[in-house]
Design a protein around this motif. Structure first.
Motif, mmCIF file in Angstrom:
data_model
loop_
_atom_site.group_PDB
_atom_site.id
_atom_site.type_symbol
_atom_site.label_atom_id
_atom_site.label_comp_id
_atom_site.label_asym_id
_atom_site.label_seq_id
_atom_site.Cartn_x
_atom_site.Cartn_y
_atom_site.Cartn_z
ATOM 1 N N SER A 117 0.867 -1.186 0.000
ATOM 2 C CA SER A 117 0.000 0.000 0.000
ATOM 3 C C SER A 117 0.902 1.234 0.000
ATOM 4 C CB SER A 117 -0.949 -0.011 1.205
ATOM 5 O OG SER A 117 -0.211 0.062 2.413
ATOM 6 N N VAL A 118 0.296 2.408 -0.052
ATOM 7 C CA VAL A 118 1.131 3.615 -0.192
ATOM 8 C C VAL A 118 0.925 4.575 0.964
ATOM 9 C CG1 VAL A 118 1.286 3.500 -2.706
ATOM 10 C CG2 VAL A 118 -0.595 4.786 -1.647
ATOM 11 N N HIS A 119 1.914 5.429 1.165
ATOM 12 C CA HIS A 119 1.826 6.446 2.216
ATOM 13 C C HIS A 119 0.639 7.379 1.933
ATOM 14 C CE1 HIS A 119 5.374 5.080 4.178
ATOM 15 N NE2 HIS A 119 6.070 5.139 3.053
ATOM 16 N N GLY A 120 -0.026 7.757 2.991
ATOM 17 C CA GLY A 120 -1.210 8.611 2.848
ATOM 18 C C GLY A 120 -2.492 7.803 2.745
ATOM 19 N N ALA A 121 -2.353 6.475 2.630
ATOM 20 C CA ALA A 121 -3.543 5.640 2.442
ATOM 21 C C ALA A 121 -4.332 5.500 3.747
ATOM 22 C CB ALA A 121 -3.131 4.250 1.967
ATOM 23 N N PHE A 122 -5.614 5.287 3.608
ATOM 24 C CA PHE A 122 -6.450 4.873 4.737
ATOM 25 C C PHE A 122 -7.374 3.763 4.244
ATOM 26 C CE2 PHE A 122 -10.149 4.756 7.431
ATOM 27 C CZ PHE A 122 -9.585 4.781 8.699
ATOM 28 N N HIS A 123 -7.273 2.605 4.898
ATOM 29 C CA HIS A 123 -8.109 1.478 4.462
ATOM 30 C C HIS A 123 -9.000 0.929 5.569
ATOM 31 C CE1 HIS A 123 -6.176 1.497 0.583
ATOM 32 N NE2 HIS A 123 -4.986 1.414 1.140
ATOM 33 N N GLY A 124 -8.912 1.484 6.777
ATOM 34 C CA GLY A 124 -9.821 1.046 7.835
ATOM 35 C C GLY A 124 -9.096 0.695 9.116
ATOM 36 N N ARG A 125 -9.876 0.312 10.124
ATOM 37 C CA ARG A 125 -9.367 0.186 11.496
ATOM 38 C C ARG A 125 -9.232 -1.252 11.984
ATOM 39 N NH1 ARG A 125 -8.179 5.236 13.925
ATOM 40 N NH2 ARG A 125 -9.551 6.809 13.046
ATOM 41 N N THR A 126 -9.715 -2.215 11.232
ATOM 42 C CA THR A 126 -9.536 -3.611 11.648
ATOM 43 C C THR A 126 -8.075 -4.001 11.398
ATOM 44 O OG1 THR A 126 -10.295 -4.238 9.457
ATOM 45 C CG2 THR A 126 -11.936 -4.290 11.217
ATOM 46 N N PHE A 127 -7.630 -5.118 11.954
ATOM 47 C CA PHE A 127 -6.184 -5.366 11.950
ATOM 48 C C PHE A 127 -5.568 -5.461 10.555
ATOM 49 C CE2 PHE A 127 -5.702 -6.006 16.542
ATOM 50 C CZ PHE A 127 -4.448 -5.430 16.688
ATOM 51 N N GLY A 128 -6.246 -6.156 9.645
ATOM 52 C CA GLY A 128 -5.685 -6.253 8.296
ATOM 53 C C GLY A 128 -5.697 -4.899 7.605
ATOM 54 N N ALA A 129 -6.847 -4.236 7.626
ATOM 55 C CA ALA A 129 -6.974 -2.932 6.968
ATOM 56 C C ALA A 129 -6.026 -1.919 7.609
ATOM 57 C CB ALA A 129 -8.425 -2.449 7.054
ATOM 58 N N LEU A 130 -5.869 -1.985 8.924
ATOM 59 C CA LEU A 130 -4.950 -1.083 9.629
ATOM 60 C C LEU A 130 -3.502 -1.360 9.224
ATOM 61 C CD1 LEU A 130 -4.562 1.100 11.848
ATOM 62 C CD2 LEU A 130 -4.463 -0.769 13.511
ATOM 63 N N SER A 131 -3.189 -2.620 9.004
ATOM 64 C CA SER A 131 -1.830 -2.983 8.600
ATOM 65 C C SER A 131 -1.504 -2.432 7.216
ATOM 66 C CB SER A 131 -1.661 -4.508 8.626
ATOM 67 O OG SER A 131 -1.939 -4.991 9.927
ATOM 68 N N PRO A 134 -0.540 2.909 6.469
ATOM 69 C CA PRO A 134 0.750 3.240 7.070
ATOM 70 C C PRO A 134 0.756 4.607 7.755
ATOM 71 C CG PRO A 134 0.868 3.460 4.688
ATOM 72 C CD PRO A 134 -0.516 3.029 5.003
ATOM 73 N N GLN A 135 0.085 4.671 8.888
ATOM 74 C CA GLN A 135 0.087 5.909 9.668
ATOM 75 C C GLN A 135 0.488 5.555 11.091
ATOM 76 O OE1 GLN A 135 -3.393 8.456 9.314
ATOM 77 N NE2 GLN A 135 -3.909 7.457 7.394
ATOM 78 N N GLU A 136 1.607 6.105 11.489
ATOM 79 C CA GLU A 136 2.215 5.806 12.777
ATOM 80 C C GLU A 136 1.211 5.951 13.931
ATOM 81 O OE1 GLU A 136 5.082 4.661 13.463
ATOM 82 O OE2 GLU A 136 5.375 5.127 15.592
ATOM 83 N N SER A 137 0.474 7.062 13.947
ATOM 84 C CA SER A 137 -0.400 7.336 15.093
ATOM 85 C C SER A 137 -1.532 6.315 15.197
ATOM 86 C CB SER A 137 -0.994 8.735 14.974
ATOM 87 O OG SER A 137 -1.810 8.806 13.821
ATOM 88 N N LYS A 138 -1.963 5.810 14.050
ATOM 89 C CA LYS A 138 -3.067 4.838 14.063
ATOM 90 C C LYS A 138 -2.562 3.427 14.328
ATOM 91 C CE LYS A 138 -6.395 7.338 11.234
ATOM 92 N NZ LYS A 138 -5.675 8.601 11.038
ATOM 93 N N GLN A 139 -1.335 3.140 13.861
ATOM 94 C CA GLN A 139 -0.817 1.760 13.981
ATOM 95 C C GLN A 139 -0.113 1.489 15.305
ATOM 96 O OE1 GLN A 139 1.753 1.109 10.573
ATOM 97 N NE2 GLN A 139 0.061 0.332 9.329
ATOM 98 N N ALA A 140 0.708 2.463 15.750
ATOM 99 C CA ALA A 140 1.661 2.197 16.841
ATOM 100 C C ALA A 140 1.024 1.599 18.100
ATOM 101 C CB ALA A 140 2.440 3.473 17.166
ATOM 102 N N PRO A 141 -0.122 2.116 18.572
ATOM 103 C CA PRO A 141 -0.649 1.555 19.828
ATOM 104 C C PRO A 141 -1.092 0.095 19.714
ATOM 105 C CG PRO A 141 -1.714 3.649 19.276
ATOM 106 C CD PRO A 141 -0.933 3.230 18.082
ATOM 107 N N PHE A 142 -1.184 -0.401 18.487
ATOM 108 C CA PHE A 142 -1.770 -1.735 18.292
ATOM 109 C C PHE A 142 -0.769 -2.759 17.756
ATOM 110 C CE2 PHE A 142 -4.923 1.599 17.914
ATOM 111 C CZ PHE A 142 -5.670 1.287 19.032
ATOM 112 N N ALA A 143 0.509 -2.370 17.793
ATOM 113 C CA ALA A 143 1.546 -3.292 17.332
ATOM 114 C C ALA A 143 1.574 -4.530 18.246
ATOM 115 C CB ALA A 143 2.898 -2.583 17.354
#
Ligand SMILES: Cc1ncc(COP(=O)(O)O)c(C=O)c1O
Length: 373
Positions: A117-131, A134-143
């Motif tokens: 996927s590419v930087h700037g993308a948003f595909h959703g909040r479930t684990f696969g879509a979140l993976s 690529p947004q640090e603030s959305k991903q980091a707490p759920f690593a």
């Protein structure tokens, strides 16, 4: 303390009813809605065709499970196939779920393959879509996130260099929504298509936000002239009812088999009936031409406003960069000007009104913004 989990910073306004582009709060104050439930209420609020379809279907049959077909779901799938590159449709309940289905589909087609996927993308909040987001603030707490995802710059060179025989899919929004309406250049989409063709990877377009007429064509990919192998939809498809869809093209059409994926509520007859009512209105050349024209009017008007430094638009998917604090502008627009918009970033306002918005309503919204800016 609220009984609601604090996952949203909510505005202090409670809406009680809506009609067209107008929302009315519990005190009877009217607001002009240029957010449409974040690009969801594509025909505005309480459109008679959607309300009628929902009422009629709810009274007839509300749920049977996916152990059976139901007529609105089958009709909707046939229409989506007929009006796109698709051969079949998997239904879901949301954008993230549609993307999860796409991720499983491409992984099954190329076992162990990566998703790019590419930087700037948003595909959703479930684990696969979140993976794939690529947004640090959305991903980091759920690593740790799901393995097998790679993020690259949204350039032709980066995609050409990254996609290889271990790539299951490239997942892209033809027009990025949550990053602030950034249409991916046609050459980037074309490079993704070429790289997928060269390596056997699948090209998946996330049209959750930009699909179903939002950009002035039924699908955003039509404007880029690049056809994907699969496409995800949600948001505007149901006109306010929750529904998602994964449209599957020829290359991936033999991949899913019984038992591979499923969802209890997906493709339920009431949501599918609403989506059919939405398509009845949106899928006409005149209506789509109107979306394009009114989008231009909004974009041109925004360019004239003080403090606006850039405007990006595809149909009625419009963003304006401002020199002011955008979240504060959005808050004051709501509370002082009774105009519902949102900020996608510190300097970016987004406008995704109902596709039925009138020229007069666009002019009123511009006047209210002028008063603020
Ligand atoms: C492009 C895109 N994909 C996926 C999603 C996730 O959709 P949902 O919130 O319905 O899960 C969104 C939501 O904003 C979106 O804009």
């Amino acid at each position: 303390m609220s009984a609601l989990a604090p996952t949203y910073a909510r505005y202090p306004v409670e809406f009680a009813s809506g009609s067209g582009c107008v929302l009315t709060d519990v005190e009877g104050t009217e607001y002009l809605d240029f957010l449409a439930g974040i690009a969801v209420c594509s025909l505005g609020h309480s459109h008679p065709a959607v309300v009628g379809a929902v009422q009629e279907q709810a009274a007839r049959l509300m749920h049977v499970s996916n152990l059976f077909t139901n007529a609105p779901m089958v009709r909707l799938a046939e229409r989506l196939v007929e009006r796109s590159f698709g051969r079949s449709v998997y239904f879901a309940n949301s954008g993230a779920e549609a993307n999860e289905a796409a991720l499983k589909l491409v992984r099954k087609a190329r076992p162990k393959g990566d998703v790019v996927s590419v930087h700037g993308a948003f595909h959703g909040r479930t684990f696969g879509a979140l993976s794939a987001t690529p947004q640090e603030s959305k991903q980091a707490p759920f690593a740790p996130l799901v393995p097998g995802f790679r993020a690259v710059e949204a350039t032709a060179e980066a995609l050409r260099a990254t996609v290889d025989g271990d790539t299951a899919a490239v997942l892209l929004e033809p027009v990025q929504g949550e990053s602030g309406v950034h249409p991916l250049p046609p050459e980037v989409l074309a490079a993704a298509r070429e790289a997928c063709d060269r390596t056997g990877a699948a090209l998946v377009f996330d049209e959750v936000q930009c699909g179903v007429g939002r950009t002035g064509t039924l699908w955003a990919y039509e404007q880029a002239g690049v056809v994907p192998d699969a496409m995800t939809l949600a948001k505007g498809l149901g006109g306010g009812m929750p529904i998602g869809a994964l449209v599957i093209g020829e290359k991936l059409s033999g991949v899913f088999a019984p038992g591979d994926h499923g969802s209890t509520f997906a493709g339920g007859p009431v949501s599918a009936a609403a989506a059919n009512a939405v398509l009845d209105v949106v899928d006409s050349p005149e209506f789509l031409a109107g979306v394009h024209e009114r989008g231009e009017r909004l974009a041109e008007g925004l360019k004239e406003l003080p403090g606006v430094t850039d405007v990006r638009a595809r149909g009625l998917m419009v963003a304006a960069d401002v020199s002011a604090d955008a979240p504060e502008v959005a808050r004051r627009a709501l509370l002082e000007q009774r105009l519902v918009i949102n900020a996608t970033g510190p300097a970016t306002l987004r406008f995704v009104p109902p596709l039925t918005v009138t020229e007069a309503e666009i002019d009123t919204a511009l006047e209210r913004l002028y008063a603020l800016l």
